[in-house]
Design a protein around this motif. Sequence first.
Motif, short mmCIF file in Angstrom:
data_model
loop_
_atom_site.label_atom_id
_atom_site.label_comp_id
_atom_site.label_asym_id
_atom_site.label_seq_id
_atom_site.Cartn_x
_atom_site.Cartn_y
_atom_site.Cartn_z
N GLY A 217 -130.42 -57.60 -4.76
CA GLY A 217 -129.49 -57.13 -3.75
C GLY A 217 -128.28 -58.06 -3.70
O GLY A 217 -128.11 -58.94 -4.54
N GLN A 218 -127.42 -57.86 -2.71
CA GLN A 218 -126.24 -58.70 -2.59
C GLN A 218 -126.64 -60.15 -2.32
O GLN A 218 -127.71 -60.44 -1.80
CB GLN A 218 -125.34 -58.19 -1.45
CG GLN A 218 -124.75 -56.83 -1.72
CD GLN A 218 -123.85 -56.80 -2.93
OE1 GLN A 218 -123.09 -57.74 -3.19
NE2 GLN A 218 -123.92 -55.72 -3.70
N ARG A 219 -125.76 -61.06 -2.67
CA ARG A 219 -126.04 -62.48 -2.50
C ARG A 219 -126.43 -62.79 -1.07
O ARG A 219 -125.78 -62.38 -0.13
CB ARG A 219 -124.82 -63.32 -2.87
CG ARG A 219 -124.42 -63.22 -4.33
CD ARG A 219 -123.25 -64.12 -4.63
NE ARG A 219 -122.74 -63.89 -5.96
CZ ARG A 219 -121.71 -64.55 -6.48
NH1 ARG A 219 -121.09 -65.49 -5.77
NH2 ARG A 219 -121.29 -64.29 -7.70
N GLY A 220 -127.50 -63.54 -0.96
CA GLY A 220 -127.93 -63.98 0.35
C GLY A 220 -128.74 -62.96 1.13
O GLY A 220 -129.15 -63.21 2.24
N THR A 221 -129.00 -61.76 0.51
CA THR A 221 -129.86 -60.78 1.16
C THR A 221 -131.12 -60.65 0.33
O THR A 221 -131.12 -60.83 -0.88
CB THR A 221 -129.16 -59.41 1.27
OG1 THR A 221 -128.96 -58.87 -0.04
CG2 THR A 221 -127.82 -59.53 1.97
#
Length: 223
Positions: A217-221
């Motif tokens: 997923g997107q960075r940090g998720t």
Amino acid sequence: MEKADNPIKLVREKIADSCKRARRKPGEVTLIAVSKTHPAEAITPLLEQGQRHFGENRVQEAQDKWPVLKESYPDTVLHLVGQLQSNKAEEAAEIFDVIHSLDRPSLVKALAKAKDKLGRCPECFIQVDVGEEDQKGGCAIADLPDLIAQARSAGIPLAGLMCIPPAEIEPAPFFALLDKLARDNGLEGRSMGMSGDYETAIMLGATHVRVGTALFGQRGTHA
């Protein structure tokens, strides 16, 4: 729903399909799961599903996360896919198995010095600035033969070439260029292709694809 439930299965299937269309064997392509910014609890499910090649952008982040993970999964292969400062060469050589961003003579010297001290040196991809973008790392195409010669002379094991094509431009010509440069210089590896274009990269000769968002997923998720 498959993407959300089992993203690595989907990526592996797409790699296999791309290899089939390119008349290549799936084993010719190494999937590097780019786990930068993601915590150990997001990485462990992929390890449990047999994924063993992971990529990190920063030495410090790898030092924080991977020693404990490698205790449980000692056959993990750790790749540095981000830029490397020469003063971090020794630390990088201690924790990483492969470096994808060798791009200048000063870094060759720093890695050679680290090799002499540690008695080991990661395999290295030379990053090539295929898009002639000053803001990105990478060796200029004209300087590539000299850098390869310097690395070989210093005893740096070369795995191949790496590139990051310019954003918002069709990547295929840049992948084709890197493939040609690798062939012209007698190098086997082509580290090219990310979440949005790894299927194209495989069609054009990629041996290593660096996939993050499609897996995590997107960075940090971590959903």
